[in-house]
Enzyme design. Structure first.
Site, PDB file in Angstrom:
ATOM      1  N   ASP A 111       0.855  -1.189   0.000  1.00 14.38           N
ATOM      2  CA  ASP A 111       0.000   0.000   0.000  1.00 14.38           C
ATOM      3  C   ASP A 111       0.888   1.234   0.000  1.00 14.38           C
ATOM      4  OD1 ASP A 111      -2.016  -1.808   0.193  1.00 14.38           O
ATOM      5  OD2 ASP A 111      -2.794  -1.114   2.122  1.00 14.38           O
ATOM      6  N   ASP A 165     -15.270  -2.775  -1.367  1.00 17.74           N
ATOM      7  CA  ASP A 165     -14.835  -2.544   0.005  1.00 17.74           C
ATOM      8  C   ASP A 165     -16.065  -2.230   0.838  1.00 17.74           C
ATOM      9  OD1 ASP A 165     -12.290  -2.684  -1.167  1.00 17.74           O
ATOM     10  OD2 ASP A 165     -12.267  -0.520  -1.494  1.00 17.74           O
TER      11      ASP A 165
END
Length: 238
Positions: A8, A129
């Site tokens: 990330d 998500d």
């Protein structure tokens, strides 16, 4: 089942967030390309990248480190975050990405997902998500009324390569993935489903694999913290 080590990216560094909160970022490596190479040398078959700044900005922000990663490794790589138009999709695939992950636009511009999947077969995934079963967008900052399963089913005939399902409340918390919800989603659609959020042990991977319907798992913090050994995990999954 494929294990996707996660990198990330925030401000050019490899970080992990806690439950998607940008202010809860822990820096694990100042050199994301070196981290990618380490994962590749350990035997990883895929990499999962997220442009965290891009997810909030709505456009690529960490392009430079992503490009360095693509130059450093030969294994296929997927990227999500800030990819919200056809031009950006085309540019990333031309630069060597194997797959782009479309999240926010899956809610706001589903026709773009369909167009991209048709133009680039096998190279477009959808990122769903969720908090409490509802899809969140724009870097998880906005919760929608869309139910995960309903949105996933709407793309059944679109030709997308995979669905990356993240339980936001599990992400970075090292508490294990939401296996029941992930399995239910995988059984509800014919699209391959990749589990994300909370995958932190060999036991987690064993349970995900045992469902027989989950095609992959993404893990980040556990690999950096040492709670999950990448080589052992890869051996387990075969």
């Amino acid at each position: 089942m494929i294990l996707y080590p996660a990198i990330d990216l925030k401000d050019g560094q490899a970080v992990r967030l806690l439950r998607g909160e940008m202010e809860q970022a822990t820096v694990f490596n100042d050199d994301p390309a070196a981290q990618a190479l380490a994962f590749a040398k350990a035997g990883a078959r895929w990499l999962h990248l997220v442009d965290l700044n891009g997810a909030f900005a709505g456009e690529p922000v960490n392009a430079a480190p992503v490009e360095r990663i693509l130059e450093s490794v030969e294994i296929p790589t997927q990227l999500g975050g800030g990819i919200r138009d056809m031009g950006t999709i085309e540019r990333w695939l031309e630069k060597g990405l194997s797959r782009v992950i479309l999240g926010t636009v899956a809610v706001e511009k589903p026709e773009l997902v369909r167009e991209a999947a048709k133009a680039f077969p096998g190279q477009v995934a959808v990122g769903l998500d969720a908090r409490n079963g509802r899809v969140a967008t724009k870097g998880w900052a906005e919760e929608t009324e869309h139910q995960v399963t309903d949105l996933a089913r709407s793309f059944e005939d679109a030709g997308i390569a995979a669905i990356v399902y993240t339980d936001i409340d599990r992400d970075g918390a090292m508490g294990g993935p939401n296996i029941p919800a992930t399995e239910a989603l995988a059984r509800a659609v014919s699209i391959p489903v990749i589990a994300s959020g909370g995958v932190s042990s060999l036991a987690d991977l064993e349970r995900l694999k045992a469902t027989g319907v989950i095609s992959g798992a993404i893990s980040g913090r556990a690999l950096y913290d040492g709670a999950l050994d990448l080589r052992e995990a890869l051996d387990l999954l075969g």
